[in-house]
Design a protein around this motif. Structure first.
Motif, PDB file in Angstrom:
ATOM      1  N   VAL A  99       1.211  -0.947   0.470  1.00  0.00           N
ATOM      2  CA  VAL A  99      -0.225  -0.132   0.212  1.00  0.00           C
ATOM      3  C   VAL A  99       0.588   1.915  -0.387  1.00  0.00           C
ATOM      4  O   VAL A  99       1.689   1.438   0.692  1.00  0.00           O
ATOM      5  CB  VAL A  99      -0.907  -0.262   1.511  1.00  0.00           C
ATOM      6  CG1 VAL A  99      -1.411   1.050   1.571  1.00  0.00           C
ATOM      7  CG2 VAL A  99      -2.198  -0.964   0.758  1.00  0.00           C
ATOM      8  N   ILE A 100       0.125   2.060  -0.787  1.00  0.00           N
ATOM      9  CA  ILE A 100       1.391   3.030  -0.926  1.00  0.00           C
ATOM     10  C   ILE A 100       0.011   4.166   0.118  1.00  0.00           C
ATOM     11  O   ILE A 100      -0.714   4.625  -1.472  1.00  0.00           O
ATOM     12  CB  ILE A 100       2.165   3.663  -2.029  1.00  0.00           C
ATOM     13  CG1 ILE A 100       2.403   3.327  -3.061  1.00  0.00           C
ATOM     14  CG2 ILE A 100       2.336   4.988  -2.402  1.00  0.00           C
ATOM     15  CD1 ILE A 100       3.474   2.962  -4.495  1.00  0.00           C
ATOM     16  N   SER A 101       0.111   5.229   0.286  1.00  0.00           N
ATOM     17  CA  SER A 101      -0.380   6.211   1.118  1.00  0.00           C
ATOM     18  C   SER A 101       0.131   8.071   0.917  1.00  0.00           C
ATOM     19  O   SER A 101       0.912   7.430   1.564  1.00  0.00           O
ATOM     20  CB  SER A 101      -0.843   5.829   2.100  1.00  0.00           C
ATOM     21  OG  SER A 101      -0.265   5.035   3.292  1.00  0.00           O
ATOM     22  N   CYS A 102      -0.636   8.747   0.996  1.00  0.00           N
ATOM     23  CA  CYS A 102      -0.494   9.751   1.148  1.00  0.00           C
ATOM     24  C   CYS A 102       0.575  10.431   2.871  1.00  0.00           C
ATOM     25  O   CYS A 102       0.957  11.346   3.234  1.00  0.00           O
ATOM     26  CB  CYS A 102      -1.425  10.511   0.812  1.00  0.00           C
ATOM     27  SG  CYS A 102      -2.478  11.341   2.307  1.00  0.00           S
ATOM     28  N   GLY A 103      -0.565  10.015   3.709  1.00  0.00           N
ATOM     29  CA  GLY A 103      -0.239   9.907   4.983  1.00  0.00           C
ATOM     30  C   GLY A 103      -0.393  11.259   5.606  1.00  0.00           C
ATOM     31  O   GLY A 103      -0.527  11.991   6.798  1.00  0.00           O
ATOM     32  N   GLU A 104      -1.389  12.111   5.008  1.00  0.00           N
ATOM     33  CA  GLU A 104      -2.011  13.246   4.711  1.00  0.00           C
ATOM     34  C   GLU A 104      -3.475  13.363   5.054  1.00  0.00           C
ATOM     35  O   GLU A 104      -4.157  14.478   5.848  1.00  0.00           O
ATOM     36  CB  GLU A 104      -1.400  14.344   4.232  1.00  0.00           C
ATOM     37  CG  GLU A 104      -0.257  14.637   4.601  1.00  0.00           C
ATOM     38  CD  GLU A 104       0.576  15.316   3.577  1.00  0.00           C
ATOM     39  OE1 GLU A 104      -0.213  15.662   2.109  1.00  0.00           O
ATOM     40  OE2 GLU A 104       2.130  15.367   3.102  1.00  0.00           O
ATOM     41  N   CYS A 105      -4.308  12.672   4.145  1.00  0.00           N
ATOM     42  CA  CYS A 105      -6.173  12.534   4.327  1.00  0.00           C
ATOM     43  C   CYS A 105      -6.473  11.786   5.818  1.00  0.00           C
ATOM     44  O   CYS A 105      -5.668  11.676   6.822  1.00  0.00           O
ATOM     45  CB  CYS A 105      -6.701  12.024   3.262  1.00  0.00           C
ATOM     46  SG  CYS A 105      -6.200  10.538   3.732  1.00  0.00           S
TER      47      CYS A 105
END
Ligand SMILES: [Zn+2]
Ligand SMILES: [Zn+2]
Length: 362
Positions: A99-105
């Protein structure tokens, strides 16, 4: 391996629908916080390709087509890049959490990175993938493979994590009864997890007899074809005065299956949807209202890999029976993707060796 950067490797690149090319590339040099992994085995998956690959730049990776495929893989650490904090060293056996995620949403800030608004995947969204000889992995994507778990089983940790997450999200507890609709790889792995975690009864609905045999191998107690049997009536017969199962898992992306799932769970039962839909299904809402049933979704995994490693290491789940072919990268299109299209029912997992070595160490 000190001079990886001068070496070339082969990688399977997705250029568009029905256009996968095996290309020669530079072996990546691990950057800050990255670990270079020599891929041992990579599974082929139904989501490899057009559904999830970016046709415009991915909002996190900035990558667009072509992208390297492969998100279900195991390998061996070949080189540790600069400023890696963890205790990684050459020769460590690893699997990659894709999984690649933005960390900000909103979702990421609440620990649900698997529900990130900009969600991406290694092997689908750029950044490289497991259908290549090497992958430069950010260290936070790595999990250590226990010594007694094979690299082949390691390549199936990703779909097993999907199954373990779905079962956990459904609120499953030991002794419960379950219906699994669809015996593709995810339905099969969900069945394995339910049996390992002590389900008192697992019923499987699947039109293909070959796949029903695989569900039996996974431990399902009762198998039915939805084309020949009334699934809801059979479930009611088998569950007696409960008049339904505790949980139904929809793993078929089929409207009839989803409706049967809703009707097959008992009062206040749960339907867990793990399918990705290309069409909006029509469902009997009043069944949810008057019987206080719930429908939940589950997407990939989050904090599930420790449970995956425990299950494989303790032997409570064994997956090697579900490897239906092992092929070198050269055979990816004919022996892999075409085989999955033409002989889909015969297969659960096809594993690919990017280096072409089919007799690798444990
Ligand atoms: Zn997959
Ligand atoms: Zn996010």
């Amino acid at each position: 391996m000190s001079n990886a950067s001068q070496k070339t490797m082969r990688a399977a690149m997705f250029h568009g629908a029905k256009d996968i090319r095996i290309e020669e590339q530079q072996v990546p040099t691990p950057k800050d916080g990255q670990v270079l992994v020599k891929v041992a085995w990579c599974g082929i998956c139904g989501t490899d390709g057009p559904i999830l690959c970016p046709d415009k730049p991915h909002p996190i990776t900035g990558c667009s087509l072509p992208v390297c495929l492969g998100h279900e893989f195991s390998g061996i650490v070949a080189q540790v890049g600069p400023n890696v904090k963890g205790d990684w060293k050459e020769g460590d056996r690893v699997v990659i959490e894709a999984v690649i995620s933005c960390g900000e949403c909103y979702a990421c800030k609440r620990g649900c990175n698997n529900a990130c608004a900009k969600l991406g995947f290694v092997g689908l969204s750029g950044l490289g993938g497991g259908l290549a000889e090497y992958f430069a992995s950010p260290e936070q994507y790595l999990h250590r493979l226990p010594d007694n778990v094979s690299l082949k089983s390691g390549a199936m940790c990703e779909p097993l994590a999907v199954a373990i997450h779905a079962v956990r999200r459904a609120g499953f507890q030991k002794g419960m009864t379950a219906l699994v609709l669809g015996a593709g790889p995810i339905g099969i792995f969900i069945t394995k997890v339910l049996i390992a975690q002590g389900a008192s009864m697992v019923i499987c609905s699947e039109p293909s007899s070959t796949r029903r045999d695989k569900a039996r191998l996974a431990g399902a107690h009762h198998m039915f074809s939805p084309l020949e049997s009334d699934i809801v009536a059979e479930v009611r017969k088998l569950t007696g005065s409960d008049l339904g199962v505790d949980i139904a898992f929809e793993a078929a992306a089929n409207e009839h299956a989803l409706v049967a799932a809703i009707k097959s769970v008992k009062t206040r039962g749960t339907v867990l949807n793990v399918s990705v839909w290309s069409r909006e299904p029509k469902i009997p809402m009043n069944e949810l209202v008057f019987s206080e049933k719930a429908i939940l979704g589950a997407s990939c995994y989050r904090d599930d890999h420790p449970a995956v490693m425990d299950a494989l290491s303790s032997g409570s789940i064994k997956l090697e029976d579900f490897i239906t072919a092992t092929i070198p990268l050269d055979k990816l299109v004919d022996g892999g993707f075409r085989e999955l299209l033409e002989n889909n029912e015969q297969h659960v997992k096809i594993l690919v060796s990017p280096s072409g070595e089919l007799n690798q160490p444990f």
